[in-house]
Design a protein around this motif. Structure first.
Motif, PDB file in Angstrom:
ATOM      1  N   ARG A  22      19.333  56.057  55.767  1.00 13.26           N
ATOM      2  CA  ARG A  22      20.219  57.158  56.134  1.00 13.26           C
ATOM      3  C   ARG A  22      21.563  56.635  56.611  1.00 13.26           C
ATOM      4  N   GLN A  23      22.659  57.231  56.133  1.00 10.92           N
ATOM      5  CA  GLN A  23      24.015  56.958  56.585  1.00 10.92           C
ATOM      6  C   GLN A  23      24.611  58.245  57.153  1.00 10.92           C
ATOM      7  N   ASP A  24      25.792  58.156  57.696  1.00 17.76           N
ATOM      8  CA  ASP A  24      26.476  59.327  58.226  1.00 17.76           C
ATOM      9  C   ASP A  24      27.038  60.140  57.065  1.00 17.76           C
ATOM     10  N   GLY A  25      26.362  61.187  56.685  1.00 16.57           N
ATOM     11  CA  GLY A  25      26.833  62.069  55.617  1.00 16.57           C
ATOM     12  C   GLY A  25      26.181  61.844  54.271  1.00 16.57           C
ATOM     13  N   TYR A  26      25.344  60.821  54.139  1.00 12.00           N
ATOM     14  CA  TYR A  26      24.677  60.577  52.859  1.00 12.00           C
ATOM     15  C   TYR A  26      23.455  59.687  53.045  1.00 12.00           C
ATOM     16  N   ASP A  27      22.585  59.703  52.021  1.00  9.44           N
ATOM     17  CA  ASP A  27      21.392  58.863  51.996  1.00  9.44           C
ATOM     18  C   ASP A  27      21.597  57.714  51.016  1.00  9.44           C
ATOM     19  N   ARG A  28      20.845  56.644  51.219  1.00  6.65           N
ATOM     20  CA  ARG A  28      21.000  55.446  50.383  1.00  6.65           C
ATOM     21  C   ARG A  28      19.654  55.019  49.809  1.00  6.65           C
ATOM     22  N   VAL A  29      19.670  54.655  48.523  1.00  4.71           N
ATOM     23  CA  VAL A  29      18.513  54.058  47.855  1.00  4.71           C
ATOM     24  C   VAL A  29      18.963  52.712  47.306  1.00  4.71           C
ATOM     25  N   VAL A  30      18.250  51.650  47.672  1.00  2.00           N
ATOM     26  CA  VAL A  30      18.602  50.293  47.251  1.00  2.00           C
ATOM     27  C   VAL A  30      17.494  49.749  46.371  1.00  2.00           C
ATOM     28  N   LEU A  31      17.867  49.289  45.167  1.00  2.00           N
ATOM     29  CA  LEU A  31      16.938  48.623  44.267  1.00  2.00           C
ATOM     30  C   LEU A  31      17.335  47.149  44.205  1.00  2.00           C
ATOM     31  N   GLU A  32      16.522  46.302  44.818  1.00  2.00           N
ATOM     32  CA  GLU A  32      16.793  44.865  44.817  1.00  2.00           C
ATOM     33  C   GLU A  32      16.074  44.217  43.646  1.00  2.00           C
ATOM     34  N   MET A  33      16.703  43.214  43.044  1.00  2.00           N
ATOM     35  CA  MET A  33      16.094  42.584  41.873  1.00  2.00           C
ATOM     36  C   MET A  33      16.397  41.105  41.824  1.00  2.00           C
ATOM     37  N   GLY A  34      15.577  40.390  41.071  1.00  2.00           N
ATOM     38  CA  GLY A  34      15.773  38.967  40.882  1.00  2.00           C
ATOM     39  C   GLY A  34      15.738  38.621  39.409  1.00  2.00           C
ATOM     40  N   GLU A  55      25.751  41.678  45.468  1.00  2.00           N
ATOM     41  CA  GLU A  55      25.237  40.370  45.064  1.00  2.00           C
ATOM     42  C   GLU A  55      24.590  39.635  46.233  1.00  2.00           C
ATOM     43  N   ASP A  56      23.803  38.606  45.871  1.00  2.00           N
ATOM     44  CA  ASP A  56      23.192  37.679  46.848  1.00  2.00           C
ATOM     45  C   ASP A  56      22.362  38.381  47.913  1.00  2.00           C
ATOM     46  N   PRO A  57      21.250  39.011  47.607  1.00  2.00           N
ATOM     47  CA  PRO A  57      20.646  39.108  46.279  1.00  2.00           C
ATOM     48  C   PRO A  57      21.227  40.270  45.473  1.00  2.00           C
ATOM     49  N   THR A  58      20.883  40.315  44.199  1.00  2.00           N
ATOM     50  CA  THR A  58      21.363  41.382  43.328  1.00  2.00           C
ATOM     51  C   THR A  58      20.723  42.710  43.719  1.00  2.00           C
ATOM     52  N   ARG A  59      21.585  43.713  43.903  1.00  2.00           N
ATOM     53  CA  ARG A  59      21.097  45.051  44.253  1.00  2.00           C
ATOM     54  C   ARG A  59      21.927  46.115  43.548  1.00  2.00           C
ATOM     55  N   VAL A  60      21.248  47.179  43.132  1.00  2.00           N
ATOM     56  CA  VAL A  60      21.924  48.389  42.671  1.00  2.00           C
ATOM     57  C   VAL A  60      21.726  49.428  43.764  1.00  2.00           C
ATOM     58  N   VAL A  61      22.828  50.009  44.232  1.00  2.00           N
ATOM     59  CA  VAL A  61      22.785  50.961  45.352  1.00  2.00           C
ATOM     60  C   VAL A  61      23.179  52.345  44.841  1.00  2.00           C
ATOM     61  N   VAL A  62      22.340  53.314  45.124  1.00  2.00           N
ATOM     62  CA  VAL A  62      22.606  54.718  44.792  1.00  2.00           C
ATOM     63  C   VAL A  62      22.716  55.483  46.103  1.00  2.00           C
ATOM     64  N   GLU A  63      23.823  56.166  46.300  1.00  2.00           N
ATOM     65  CA  GLU A  63      24.033  56.937  47.519  1.00  2.00           C
ATOM     66  C   GLU A  63      24.224  58.414  47.170  1.00  2.00           C
ATOM     67  N   VAL A  64      23.528  59.277  47.885  1.00  2.00           N
ATOM     68  CA  VAL A  64      23.495  60.714  47.592  1.00  2.00           C
ATOM     69  C   VAL A  64      24.019  61.466  48.818  1.00  2.00           C
ATOM     70  N   ALA A  65      25.060  62.279  48.602  1.00  2.00           N
ATOM     71  CA  ALA A  65      25.709  62.987  49.706  1.00  2.00           C
ATOM     72  C   ALA A  65      24.838  64.128  50.231  1.00  2.00           C
ATOM     73  N   ASP A  66      25.114  64.511  51.472  1.00  2.00           N
ATOM     74  CA  ASP A  66      24.447  65.675  52.052  1.00  2.00           C
ATOM     75  C   ASP A  66      24.898  66.943  51.331  1.00  2.00           C
ATOM     76  N   LEU A  67      24.010  67.898  51.268  1.00  2.00           N
ATOM     77  CA  LEU A  67      24.337  69.214  50.707  1.00  2.00           C
ATOM     78  C   LEU A  67      24.707  70.174  51.840  1.00  2.00           C
ATOM     79  N   GLY A  68      25.728  70.996  51.583  1.00  2.00           N
ATOM     80  CA  GLY A  68      26.107  72.000  52.559  1.00  2.00           C
ATOM     81  C   GLY A  68      26.901  71.461  53.722  1.00  2.00           C
TER      82      GLY A  68
END
Length: 212
Positions: A92-104, A199-212
């Motif tokens: 959870r962040q201020d105003g949005y949620d975060r999903v992190v996919l870490e990979m190697g 990077e270090d490690p490799t990650r793809v980050v998806v952040e989704v804003a709050d609704l309303g």
């Protein structure tokens, strides 16, 4: 991660010491979800503030305002990409949620992130149950099987519940098939989102804003 400052000669000025010894997490191609074929157009620099469930290296002091929309976001993987998703985290962040996919593995991942009407397994075509009012499909390209990358694939929990999140309900994992790995992010509605890589490690980050 604890970084130790290098030992510098005593005659160097303090300013030079700070310049020589400072370091931080490197972000690649931070972008809002613009729907373009490449993420080269950036809406803002990648945020690095900590969220519950995220790793220490994802922390920082400077967090830009959230900028994103509901259009598909895509980026091509590098030609040598062969990566396996080893961990998934939510926070959870201020105003949005975060999903992190870490990979190697090797190379730089690509992605296709978009809202879909229903979630279907890419290998079988069978429906995938995802809690929430909307489904954000996260397709990682440049993916490889564990026996090709030497990296153990993430094994759950599946689905992964949101960790203190407000818009993200859960993440359902669909594993890897023919060079792509897919995760479905359940949300409370079609909220604006953005995607970027770290990077270090490799990650793809998806952040989704709050609704309303």
């Amino acid at each position: 991660m604890i970084r130790r400052a290098a030992v510098c000669p005593p005659l160097l000025l303090a300013a030079a010491l700070l310049a020589a010894c400072g370091s931080g997490d490197r972000a690649t191609s931070p972008s809002a979800s613009t729907g373009e074929a490449s993420s080269s157009s950036s809406a803002s620099s990648a945020p690095t503030s900590a969220a519950p469930g995220t790793a220490p290296e994802e922390t920082g002091a400077d967090v830009p305002p959230f900028e994103g929309d509901t259009q598909p976001a895509t980026r091509e993987a590098s030609a040598d990409a062969l990566l396996t998703v080893s961990d998934i985290r939510t926070g959870r962040q201020d105003g949005y949620d975060r999903v992190v996919l870490e990979m190697g593995g090797t190379g730089t991942p690509g992605w296709d992130v978009r809202y879909v009407d229903r979630a279907y397994s890419q290998g079988t075509g069978e429906p995938v149950e995802v809690a929430g009012e909307a489904v954000l499909q996260v397709t990682i390209t440049g993916a490889g099987y564990p026996f090709d990358t030497g990296v153990e694939e993430w094994a759950g929990p599946d689905p992964l519940p949101g960790d203190g999140t407000q818009t993200v309900t859960e993440v359902a994992w669909d594993a890897t098939f023919e060079g792509t790995s897919v995760a479905f992010v359940g949300t409370t509605g079609e909220a604006p989102f953005r995607v970027y890589a770290l990077e270090d490690p490799t990650r793809v980050v998806v952040e989704v804003a709050d609704l309303g």
